[in-house]
Design a protein around this motif. Structure first.
Motif, PDB file in Angstrom:
ATOM      1  N   ALA A  55      16.724  -6.348  10.145  1.00 44.49           N
ATOM      2  CA  ALA A  55      16.794  -6.182   8.691  1.00 44.49           C
ATOM      3  C   ALA A  55      15.418  -5.853   8.128  1.00 44.49           C
ATOM      4  O   ALA A  55      15.277  -4.958   7.282  1.00 44.49           O
ATOM      5  CB  ALA A  55      17.358  -7.441   8.037  1.00 44.49           C
ATOM      6  N   VAL A  56      14.403  -6.535   8.614  1.00 46.33           N
ATOM      7  CA  VAL A  56      13.030  -6.275   8.159  1.00 46.33           C
ATOM      8  C   VAL A  56      12.596  -4.871   8.555  1.00 46.33           C
ATOM      9  O   VAL A  56      11.994  -4.140   7.762  1.00 46.33           O
ATOM     10  CB  VAL A  56      12.058  -7.342   8.712  1.00 46.33           C
ATOM     11  N   ASP A  57      12.912  -4.468   9.800  1.00 50.60           N
ATOM     12  CA  ASP A  57      12.574  -3.120  10.258  1.00 50.60           C
ATOM     13  C   ASP A  57      13.260  -2.061   9.397  1.00 50.60           C
ATOM     14  O   ASP A  57      12.661  -1.050   9.045  1.00 50.60           O
ATOM     15  CB  ASP A  57      12.978  -2.921  11.721  1.00 50.60           C
ATOM     16  N   SER A  58      14.514  -2.310   9.048  1.00 47.06           N
ATOM     17  CA  SER A  58      15.271  -1.375   8.226  1.00 47.06           C
ATOM     18  C   SER A  58      14.647  -1.250   6.837  1.00 47.06           C
ATOM     19  O   SER A  58      14.506  -0.145   6.301  1.00 47.06           O
ATOM     20  CB  SER A  58      16.723  -1.838   8.117  1.00 47.06           C
ATOM     21  N   GLN A  59      14.262  -2.381   6.274  1.00 46.41           N
ATOM     22  CA  GLN A  59      13.619  -2.364   4.955  1.00 46.41           C
ATOM     23  C   GLN A  59      12.277  -1.629   5.005  1.00 46.41           C
ATOM     24  O   GLN A  59      11.948  -0.869   4.093  1.00 46.41           O
ATOM     25  CB  GLN A  59      13.407  -3.790   4.452  1.00 46.41           C
ATOM     26  N   ALA A  60      11.522  -1.841   6.062  1.00 52.57           N
ATOM     27  CA  ALA A  60      10.229  -1.172   6.199  1.00 52.57           C
ATOM     28  C   ALA A  60      10.409   0.338   6.322  1.00 52.57           C
ATOM     29  O   ALA A  60       9.650   1.119   5.735  1.00 52.57           O
ATOM     30  CB  ALA A  60       9.472  -1.721   7.407  1.00 52.57           C
ATOM     31  N   GLU A  61      11.416   0.758   7.086  1.00 50.90           N
ATOM     32  CA  GLU A  61      11.702   2.188   7.233  1.00 50.90           C
ATOM     33  C   GLU A  61      12.106   2.802   5.896  1.00 50.90           C
ATOM     34  O   GLU A  61      11.662   3.899   5.542  1.00 50.90           O
ATOM     35  CB  GLU A  61      12.795   2.416   8.279  1.00 50.90           C
ATOM     36  N   GLU A  62      12.927   2.106   5.147  1.00 55.38           N
ATOM     37  CA  GLU A  62      13.338   2.592   3.824  1.00 55.38           C
ATOM     38  C   GLU A  62      12.126   2.702   2.902  1.00 55.38           C
ATOM     39  O   GLU A  62      11.987   3.667   2.141  1.00 55.38           O
ATOM     40  CB  GLU A  62      14.398   1.658   3.234  1.00 55.38           C
ATOM     41  N   MET A  63      11.229   1.733   2.969  1.00 55.56           N
ATOM     42  CA  MET A  63      10.023   1.757   2.133  1.00 55.56           C
ATOM     43  C   MET A  63       9.150   2.960   2.500  1.00 55.56           C
ATOM     44  O   MET A  63       8.646   3.655   1.616  1.00 55.56           O
ATOM     45  CB  MET A  63       9.230   0.463   2.316  1.00 55.56           C
ATOM     46  N   ARG A  64       8.980   3.243   3.793  1.00 51.50           N
ATOM     47  CA  ARG A  64       8.205   4.417   4.214  1.00 51.50           C
ATOM     48  C   ARG A  64       8.835   5.707   3.692  1.00 51.50           C
ATOM     49  O   ARG A  64       8.150   6.597   3.211  1.00 51.50           O
ATOM     50  CB  ARG A  64       8.096   4.463   5.741  1.00 51.50           C
ATOM     51  N   ARG A  65      10.162   5.782   3.798  1.00 52.73           N
ATOM     52  CA  ARG A  65      10.876   6.970   3.329  1.00 52.73           C
ATOM     53  C   ARG A  65      10.700   7.156   1.829  1.00 52.73           C
ATOM     54  O   ARG A  65      10.407   8.261   1.354  1.00 52.73           O
ATOM     55  CB  ARG A  65      12.369   6.854   3.665  1.00 52.73           C
ATOM     56  N   LEU A  66      10.827   6.085   1.064  1.00 50.01           N
ATOM     57  CA  LEU A  66      10.687   6.173  -0.394  1.00 50.01           C
ATOM     58  C   LEU A  66       9.257   6.524  -0.806  1.00 50.01           C
ATOM     59  O   LEU A  66       9.052   7.301  -1.746  1.00 50.01           O
ATOM     60  CB  LEU A  66      11.126   4.864  -1.045  1.00 50.01           C
ATOM     61  N   LYS A  67       8.283   5.970  -0.112  1.00 48.94           N
ATOM     62  CA  LYS A  67       6.886   6.302  -0.418  1.00 48.94           C
ATOM     63  C   LYS A  67       6.613   7.780  -0.164  1.00 48.94           C
ATOM     64  O   LYS A  67       5.927   8.436  -0.950  1.00 48.94           O
ATOM     65  CB  LYS A  67       5.928   5.439   0.401  1.00 48.94           C
ATOM     66  N   ALA A  68       7.138   8.290   0.943  1.00 45.82           N
ATOM     67  CA  ALA A  68       6.946   9.712   1.253  1.00 45.82           C
ATOM     68  C   ALA A  68       7.615  10.584   0.192  1.00 45.82           C
ATOM     69  O   ALA A  68       7.051  11.601  -0.235  1.00 45.82           O
ATOM     70  CB  ALA A  68       7.512  10.032   2.632  1.00 45.82           C
ATOM     71  N   GLU A  69       8.793  10.190  -0.251  1.00 47.75           N
ATOM     72  CA  GLU A  69       9.486  10.954  -1.293  1.00 47.75           C
ATOM     73  C   GLU A  69       8.709  10.913  -2.606  1.00 47.75           C
ATOM     74  O   GLU A  69       8.573  11.938  -3.282  1.00 47.75           O
ATOM     75  CB  GLU A  69      10.897  10.403  -1.498  1.00 47.75           C
ATOM     76  N   CYS A  70       8.196   9.758  -2.974  1.00 45.89           N
ATOM     77  CA  CYS A  70       7.394   9.643  -4.201  1.00 45.89           C
ATOM     78  C   CYS A  70       6.152  10.526  -4.115  1.00 45.89           C
ATOM     79  O   CYS A  70       5.801  11.200  -5.100  1.00 45.89           O
ATOM     80  CB  CYS A  70       6.993   8.194  -4.444  1.00 45.89           C
ATOM     81  N   LYS A  71       5.501  10.519  -2.983  1.00 46.35           N
ATOM     82  CA  LYS A  71       4.300  11.325  -2.802  1.00 46.35           C
ATOM     83  C   LYS A  71       4.632  12.810  -2.938  1.00 46.35           C
ATOM     84  O   LYS A  71       3.913  13.560  -3.596  1.00 46.35           O
ATOM     85  CB  LYS A  71       3.700  11.041  -1.418  1.00 46.35           C
ATOM     86  N   ARG A  72       5.741  13.208  -2.319  1.00 48.59           N
ATOM     87  CA  ARG A  72       6.154  14.616  -2.396  1.00 48.59           C
ATOM     88  C   ARG A  72       6.478  15.012  -3.839  1.00 48.59           C
ATOM     89  O   ARG A  72       6.033  16.051  -4.323  1.00 48.59           O
ATOM     90  CB  ARG A  72       7.393  14.831  -1.514  1.00 48.59           C
ATOM     91  N   ARG A  73       7.203  14.160  -4.536  1.00 44.54           N
ATOM     92  CA  ARG A  73       7.559  14.474  -5.928  1.00 44.54           C
ATOM     93  C   ARG A  73       6.333  14.489  -6.839  1.00 44.54           C
ATOM     94  O   ARG A  73       6.245  15.319  -7.735  1.00 44.54           O
ATOM     95  CB  ARG A  73       8.597  13.485  -6.439  1.00 44.54           C
ATOM     96  N   LEU A  74       5.414  13.562  -6.607  1.00 44.09           N
ATOM     97  CA  LEU A  74       4.204  13.531  -7.421  1.00 44.09           C
ATOM     98  C   LEU A  74       3.387  14.799  -7.211  1.00 44.09           C
ATOM     99  O   LEU A  74       2.889  15.385  -8.185  1.00 44.09           O
ATOM    100  CB  LEU A  74       3.361  12.302  -7.078  1.00 44.09           C
ATOM    101  N   SER A  75       3.286  15.257  -5.976  1.00 47.81           N
ATOM    102  CA  SER A  75       2.520  16.480  -5.735  1.00 47.81           C
ATOM    103  C   SER A  75       3.209  17.681  -6.384  1.00 47.81           C
ATOM    104  O   SER A  75       2.535  18.593  -6.881  1.00 47.81           O
ATOM    105  CB  SER A  75       2.317  16.713  -4.239  1.00 47.81           C
ATOM    106  N   THR A  76       4.541  17.677  -6.430  1.00 44.07           N
ATOM    107  CA  THR A  76       5.277  18.750  -7.104  1.00 44.07           C
ATOM    108  C   THR A  76       4.995  18.737  -8.600  1.00 44.07           C
ATOM    109  O   THR A  76       4.715  19.779  -9.199  1.00 44.07           O
ATOM    110  CB  THR A  76       6.796  18.605  -6.857  1.00 44.07           C
ATOM    111  N   VAL A  77       5.033  17.555  -9.200  1.00 42.36           N
ATOM    112  CA  VAL A  77       4.761  17.425 -10.633  1.00 42.36           C
ATOM    113  C   VAL A  77       3.340  17.851 -10.944  1.00 42.36           C
ATOM    114  O   VAL A  77       3.095  18.593 -11.904  1.00 42.36           O
ATOM    115  CB  VAL A  77       5.027  15.986 -11.114  1.00 42.36           C
ATOM    116  N   LEU A  78       2.395  17.405 -10.150  1.00 43.86           N
ATOM    117  CA  LEU A  78       1.000  17.742 -10.380  1.00 43.86           C
ATOM    118  C   LEU A  78       0.743  19.236 -10.203  1.00 43.86           C
ATOM    119  O   LEU A  78      -0.108  19.815 -10.888  1.00 43.86           O
ATOM    120  CB  LEU A  78       0.090  16.940  -9.457  1.00 43.86           C
TER     121      LEU A  78
END
Length: 82
Positions: A55-78
């Motif tokens: 469960a912890v591993d799954s949550q960590a993987e989801e967090m990595r995925r969401l961070k990468a998506e946020c970074k990608r979207r922020l670079s698009t906005v910028l």
């Protein structure tokens, strides 16, 4: 540091020697040729039930995925602002 990798089975067996059999961590680490720091890290990770660890591993993987998506979207906005 040698950078040597150990299998998950090796790590679990090492943790069991400390957690279940009561052997001192320093002795187990010395006997297996690993650092005490590595053994404590493995104990922290593998000393919990497998279901909880997954469960912890799954949550960590989801967090990595969401961070990468946020970074990608922020670079698009910028890029539109520039």
């Amino acid at each position: 540091m040698s950078g040597k990798r150990y299998t998950e089975e090796f790590k679990i067996a090492a943790v069991k020697q400390v957690a279940e059999r009561g052997h001192p961590a320093s002795e187990v680490a010395a006997r297996l040729g690993v650092s005490i720091h590595s053994l404590y890290t493995w104990t922290k990770r593998y000393g919990v039930p497998e279901e909880e660890r997954k469960a912890v591993d799954s949550q960590a993987e989801e967090m990595r995925r969401l961070k990468a998506e946020c970074k990608r979207r922020l670079s698009t906005v910028l890029s539109y602002q520039g």
